[in-house]
Design a protein around this motif. Structure first.
Motif: not given
Length: 228
Positions: A183-189, A207-208, A215-217
């Protein structure tokens, strides 16, 4: 014949058998229980689900519209195998649809919208099941679409969101298999997007969201999103 008095009640629509079948098969495809490229047999599904072949056929047509199954010239059904070109198309659609949605959401967001988004983030922080993490990840984006209050935009999103969830869930399973926190990537974004929405700042929200999607790509493992 006298009409019934208006008391705020509305007729309840029962989901059809076809919708229930589609929901079950969709979940099995997203979770990987029915693998990419595998044949989907109408008679076998009908037998497993204890229904006739008619709702199964209707369900598979619905899943074809979702973009997760395809029919060949003989009418045989199989789970779609995603190519690099498919992934790039989904990415380009996400950039167009979601940047528009998050801008509108930042302009229109309500306290109820923010409460739902916050609840989603809290659930994602606690969730350990990989399939549920994928569901919560996509739900965050669904909630932003809802907050945008643009019906035609939401309809466009619906055409790609199941394919997005399928690819995301597949990559999440790859992460879990390689001991990478899922879940780290989702939470960071998602957290900075939520902060921008809470501040009612459309420019920052865009922007975010753009950063998150880009970053997902980059983060998606190529061998988990493409086939030869």
């Amino acid at each position: 014949m006298a009409s019934l008095p208006s008391n705020g009640l509305q007729a309840i629509r029962r989901s059809t058998l076809a919708e229930e079948v589609a929901a079950q098969v969709r979940r099995s495809i997203i979770s990987g229980q029915i693998a990419e490229g595998s044949q989907v047999s109408e008679p076998k599904l009908a037998e497993q689900l204890h229904v006739s072949r008619v709702p199964v056929r209707e369900a598979l047509v619905e899943l074809e519209h979702d973009g997760v199954v395809v029919f060949d010239h003989r009418g045989r059904c199989q789970v779609r195998q995603f190519t690099k070109a498919d992934f790039e198309e989904i990415l380009s659609l996400r950039l167009n649809l979601e940047l528009m949605s998050v801008k509108l959401a930042a302009e229109k967001v309500t306290s109820q919208d923010l409460a739902l988004l916050k609840s989603n983030l809290e659930a994602l922080e606690e969730e350990k099941d990989v399939t549920n993490i994928s569901r919560l990840d996509v739900e965050f984006h669904d909630l932003i679409m809802q907050a945008a209050r643009h019906e035609r935009l939401r309809v466009c999103w619906h055409t790609v969101r199941t394919q997005f969830e399928l690819l995301l869930a597949k990559a999440h399973r790859w992460q879990a298999a390689n001991d990478i926190p899922v879940s780290d990537h989702a939470l960071r974004g998602h957290r900075p997007i939520f902060r921008a929405l809470s501040a009612g700042d459309p420019e920052k929200a865009v922007q975010q969201m753009q950063k998150h999607i880009r970053e997902w790509a980059e983060w998606m493992p190529a061998d988990e999103t493409t086939v030869a």
